[in-house]
Write a protein that holds these residues in place. Sequence first.
Motif, PDB file in Angstrom:
ATOM      1  N   UNK A   1      37.812  27.699  37.194  1.00  0.00           N
ATOM      2  CA  UNK A   1      38.208  29.052  37.497  1.00  0.00           C
ATOM      3  C   UNK A   1      36.977  29.959  37.297  1.00  0.00           C
ATOM      4  N   UNK A   2      36.669  29.881  35.883  1.00  0.00           N
ATOM      5  CA  UNK A   2      35.713  30.809  35.377  1.00  0.00           C
ATOM      6  C   UNK A   2      34.399  30.409  35.968  1.00  0.00           C
ATOM      7  N   UNK A   3      34.041  29.184  36.138  1.00  0.00           N
ATOM      8  CA  UNK A   3      32.935  28.849  36.579  1.00  0.00           C
ATOM      9  C   UNK A   3      32.747  29.345  38.289  1.00  0.00           C
ATOM     10  N   UNK A   4      33.700  29.419  38.823  1.00  0.00           N
ATOM     11  CA  UNK A   4      33.571  29.994  40.212  1.00  0.00           C
ATOM     12  C   UNK A   4      32.927  31.249  40.142  1.00  0.00           C
ATOM     13  N   UNK A   5      32.783  31.950  39.218  1.00  0.00           N
ATOM     14  CA  UNK A   5      31.684  33.151  39.359  1.00  0.00           C
ATOM     15  C   UNK A   5      30.406  32.754  39.444  1.00  0.00           C
ATOM     16  N   UNK A   6      30.039  31.649  39.052  1.00  0.00           N
ATOM     17  CA  UNK A   6      28.550  31.120  39.526  1.00  0.00           C
ATOM     18  C   UNK A   6      28.310  30.818  40.886  1.00  0.00           C
ATOM     19  N   UNK A   7      29.228  30.395  41.529  1.00  0.00           N
ATOM     20  CA  UNK A   7      29.407  30.238  43.114  1.00  0.00           C
ATOM     21  C   UNK A   7      29.257  31.214  43.725  1.00  0.00           C
TER      22      UNK A   7
ATOM     23  N   UNK B   1      24.967  35.173  46.325  1.00  0.00           N
ATOM     24  CA  UNK B   1      24.312  36.824  46.662  1.00  0.00           C
ATOM     25  C   UNK B   1      25.206  37.786  46.473  1.00  0.00           C
ATOM     26  N   UNK B   2      26.516  37.841  46.069  1.00  0.00           N
ATOM     27  CA  UNK B   2      27.177  38.688  46.094  1.00  0.00           C
ATOM     28  C   UNK B   2      27.641  39.284  44.766  1.00  0.00           C
ATOM     29  N   UNK B   3      27.220  38.332  43.908  1.00  0.00           N
ATOM     30  CA  UNK B   3      27.142  38.763  42.563  1.00  0.00           C
ATOM     31  C   UNK B   3      25.913  39.458  42.114  1.00  0.00           C
ATOM     32  N   UNK B   4      26.036  40.363  41.037  1.00  0.00           N
ATOM     33  CA  UNK B   4      24.840  41.324  40.702  1.00  0.00           C
ATOM     34  C   UNK B   4      23.933  40.862  39.513  1.00  0.00           C
ATOM     35  N   UNK B   5      24.262  39.486  39.016  1.00  0.00           N
ATOM     36  CA  UNK B   5      23.730  38.826  37.671  1.00  0.00           C
ATOM     37  C   UNK B   5      22.522  37.711  37.804  1.00  0.00           C
ATOM     38  N   UNK B   6      21.451  38.232  37.621  1.00  0.00           N
ATOM     39  CA  UNK B   6      20.338  37.083  37.625  1.00  0.00           C
ATOM     40  C   UNK B   6      20.199  36.429  36.351  1.00  0.00           C
ATOM     41  N   UNK B   7      20.788  37.172  35.204  1.00  0.00           N
ATOM     42  CA  UNK B   7      20.711  36.207  34.103  1.00  0.00           C
ATOM     43  C   UNK B   7      22.173  36.030  33.471  1.00  0.00           C
ATOM     44  N   UNK B   8      22.045  34.436  33.393  1.00  0.00           N
ATOM     45  CA  UNK B   8      23.380  33.917  33.080  1.00  0.00           C
ATOM     46  C   UNK B   8      23.342  33.443  31.374  1.00  0.00           C
ATOM     47  N   UNK B   9      24.271  33.677  30.650  1.00  0.00           N
ATOM     48  CA  UNK B   9      24.324  33.661  29.328  1.00  0.00           C
ATOM     49  C   UNK B   9      25.732  32.632  29.149  1.00  0.00           C
ATOM     50  N   UNK B  10      25.577  31.300  28.796  1.00  0.00           N
ATOM     51  CA  UNK B  10      26.693  30.474  28.878  1.00  0.00           C
ATOM     52  C   UNK B  10      26.962  29.523  27.549  1.00  0.00           C
ATOM     53  N   UNK B  11      28.056  29.760  27.236  1.00  0.00           N
ATOM     54  CA  UNK B  11      28.369  28.978  25.839  1.00  0.00           C
ATOM     55  C   UNK B  11      29.292  27.715  26.208  1.00  0.00           C
ATOM     56  N   UNK B  12      28.669  26.666  26.183  1.00  0.00           N
ATOM     57  CA  UNK B  12      29.259  25.254  26.456  1.00  0.00           C
ATOM     58  C   UNK B  12      30.030  25.337  27.712  1.00  0.00           C
ATOM     59  N   UNK B  13      29.474  25.538  28.786  1.00  0.00           N
ATOM     60  CA  UNK B  13      30.080  25.611  30.281  1.00  0.00           C
ATOM     61  C   UNK B  13      30.684  24.314  30.680  1.00  0.00           C
ATOM     62  N   UNK B  14      30.074  23.120  29.911  1.00  0.00           N
ATOM     63  CA  UNK B  14      30.416  21.906  30.440  1.00  0.00           C
ATOM     64  C   UNK B  14      31.725  20.961  29.954  1.00  0.00           C
TER      65      UNK B  14
ATOM     66  N   UNK C   1      36.624  31.261  48.728  1.00  0.00           N
ATOM     67  CA  UNK C   1      35.399  29.747  49.337  1.00  0.00           C
ATOM     68  C   UNK C   1      35.013  29.493  47.768  1.00  0.00           C
ATOM     69  N   UNK C   2      34.728  30.497  46.792  1.00  0.00           N
ATOM     70  CA  UNK C   2      34.338  30.062  45.698  1.00  0.00           C
ATOM     71  C   UNK C   2      35.383  28.721  44.771  1.00  0.00           C
ATOM     72  N   UNK C   3      36.359  29.264  44.820  1.00  0.00           N
ATOM     73  CA  UNK C   3      37.510  28.312  44.443  1.00  0.00           C
ATOM     74  C   UNK C   3      37.510  26.974  45.104  1.00  0.00           C
ATOM     75  N   UNK C   4      37.629  26.915  46.351  1.00  0.00           N
ATOM     76  CA  UNK C   4      37.271  25.825  47.084  1.00  0.00           C
ATOM     77  C   UNK C   4      36.129  24.942  46.563  1.00  0.00           C
ATOM     78  N   UNK C   5      34.900  25.678  46.493  1.00  0.00           N
ATOM     79  CA  UNK C   5      33.615  25.060  46.090  1.00  0.00           C
ATOM     80  C   UNK C   5      33.821  24.317  44.785  1.00  0.00           C
ATOM     81  N   UNK C   6      34.404  24.758  43.962  1.00  0.00           N
ATOM     82  CA  UNK C   6      34.952  24.226  42.475  1.00  0.00           C
ATOM     83  C   UNK C   6      36.058  23.201  42.548  1.00  0.00           C
ATOM     84  N   UNK C   7      36.323  23.009  43.590  1.00  0.00           N
ATOM     85  CA  UNK C   7      37.652  22.059  43.851  1.00  0.00           C
ATOM     86  C   UNK C   7      38.922  22.195  43.333  1.00  0.00           C
ATOM     87  N   UNK C   8      39.213  23.540  43.834  1.00  0.00           N
ATOM     88  CA  UNK C   8      40.390  24.046  43.250  1.00  0.00           C
ATOM     89  C   UNK C   8      41.253  24.256  44.686  1.00  0.00           C
TER      90      UNK C   8
END
Length: 219
Positions: free
Chosen positions: A147-153, A158-171, A121-128
């Motif tokens: 593919x990497x950004x699918x982790x944010x989905x 709520x299935x990921x345990x990470x409330x803090x995101x540290x992102x380097x040039x994700x766009x 479902x996460x890959x579907x959400x990021x249009x893959x």
Amino acid sequence: MTAATGSHTIDLQARQLCCERDDRVLFDNLGLQLKNGELLQLAGPNGAGKTTLLRLLAGLNRDYQGELLWQGRALTAVYSEYAAQRLYMGHLAALKKTLTPIENLRWLTAAWAVGEDDLWRALDEVQLYGYEETPCMQLSAGQQRRVGLARLALAERGVGPCPLWILDEPFTALDKAGVAWLEGRLQQHVESQGAVVITSHHALENIASLRRLELGALI
């Protein structure tokens, strides 16, 4: 508050932080604090130390003077606890090119309590959709980024345990649809009381709770 952050308290601080590289001071006497519901954008010219600061905040680089604190304690002393609550994404896609998107996502989230259906479902959400089993070497740069950004989905569900995101040039390499999706994810995350530190040349004025730290102005 959604399940993306649960009851996690975010309190990341830097006090009188100083870092040098090749006998050049990148920043000195730097102070910042990040709490739930905030997005901090690091800005400045190339070479100002944005990526270096991100890696310091992620706990991946300890070559600094000053203090880094997580919930009032030295970050180095509680690194294992801290690392379990933060998601770091570097400026590279960090994929194994011979693996498919679904295989890479399984690998990237191996420490999470993630179901197979969640990954698809996460890959579907990021249009893959339709590319899940295509080797990443055959995908465009923008698709590899997704593919990497699918982790944010996954984290937002709520299935990921990470409330803090540290992102380097994700766009980087994203098209308009990808940019709009990522902006929405960032907004949802801070609204659900997560927190983000990000470097980006992309304007983020549409995201609430935005603060900017201009590194070039610190020296």
